[in-house]
Design a protein around this motif. Structure first.
Motif, PDB file in Angstrom:
ATOM      1  N   UNK A  46       0.821  -1.205   0.000  1.00  0.00           N
ATOM      2  CA  UNK A  46       0.000   0.000   0.000  1.00  0.00           C
ATOM      3  C   UNK A  46       0.855   1.254   0.000  1.00  0.00           C
ATOM      4  N   UNK A  47       0.305   2.280  -0.581  1.00  0.00           N
ATOM      5  CA  UNK A  47       0.960   3.580  -0.650  1.00  0.00           C
ATOM      6  C   UNK A  47       1.021   4.217   0.732  1.00  0.00           C
ATOM      7  N   UNK A  48       2.151   4.878   1.002  1.00  0.00           N
ATOM      8  CA  UNK A  48       2.311   5.601   2.260  1.00  0.00           C
ATOM      9  C   UNK A  48       2.451   7.106   2.010  1.00  0.00           C
ATOM     10  N   UNK A  49       3.424   7.475   1.170  1.00  0.00           N
ATOM     11  CA  UNK A  49       3.677   8.901   0.941  1.00  0.00           C
ATOM     12  C   UNK A  49       4.472   9.075  -0.343  1.00  0.00           C
ATOM     13  N   UNK A  50       4.389  10.268  -0.911  1.00  0.00           N
ATOM     14  CA  UNK A  50       5.152  10.601  -2.109  1.00  0.00           C
ATOM     15  C   UNK A  50       5.603  12.046  -2.028  1.00  0.00           C
ATOM     16  N   UNK A  51       6.702  12.330  -2.715  1.00  0.00           N
ATOM     17  CA  UNK A  51       7.242  13.685  -2.723  1.00  0.00           C
ATOM     18  C   UNK A  51       7.720  14.018  -4.129  1.00  0.00           C
ATOM     19  N   UNK A  52       7.477  15.253  -4.526  1.00  0.00           N
ATOM     20  CA  UNK A  52       7.852  15.669  -5.875  1.00  0.00           C
ATOM     21  C   UNK A  52       9.358  15.892  -5.987  1.00  0.00           C
TER      22      UNK A  52
END
Length: 126
Positions: A46-52
């Motif tokens: 599962x997805x937790x976090x993303x950053x550009x």
């Protein structure tokens, strides 16, 4: 060949904090959107976090919003996941991932990511 190496996992008690790191090889780290995912035993990843790429935007799963913070240091080719107020349900193997194509932090699907680390275990005891 791009390599991602996670570190910082471990066994902690509920309420504790951990900071995960993901070191990325190569000279194009600043061109990747970076993400963190996790997979608990018997469950799907599962997805937790993303950053550009420039760290100007980030996005979080509802389950970690307000407790986890994703950040990056493009000079060190490293992305971080600061995890506070950990809960037993945060127990999982945590993976970092790099997306070389899309500059935005959504969609949050794992299929968009091109490179993956081997994962680091986080265990939170109650």
């Amino acid at each position: 060949q791009v390599q991602l190496v996670e570190s910082g996992g471990g066994l902690v008690q509920a309420g504790d904090s951990l900071r995960l790191s993901c070191a990325v090889s190569g000279r194009t780290f600043s061109s990747y959107t970076m993400g963190w995912f996790r997979q608990a035993p018997g469950k799907e990843r599962e997805f937790v976090a993303a950053i550009s790429r420039s760290a100007s935007n980030s996005y979080y799963a509802d389950s970690v919003k307000g407790r986890f913070t994703i950040s990056r240091d493009n000079a060190k080719n490293t992305v971080y996941l600061q995890m506070n107020s950990l809960k037993p349900e945060d127990t999982a193997v945590y993976y970092c991932a790099a997306d070389r194509h899309y500059a935005i932090v959504t969609p949050i699907t794992s299929e968009r990511y091109d490179y993956w680390g081997q994962g680091t275990q986080v265990t939170v005891s109650s």
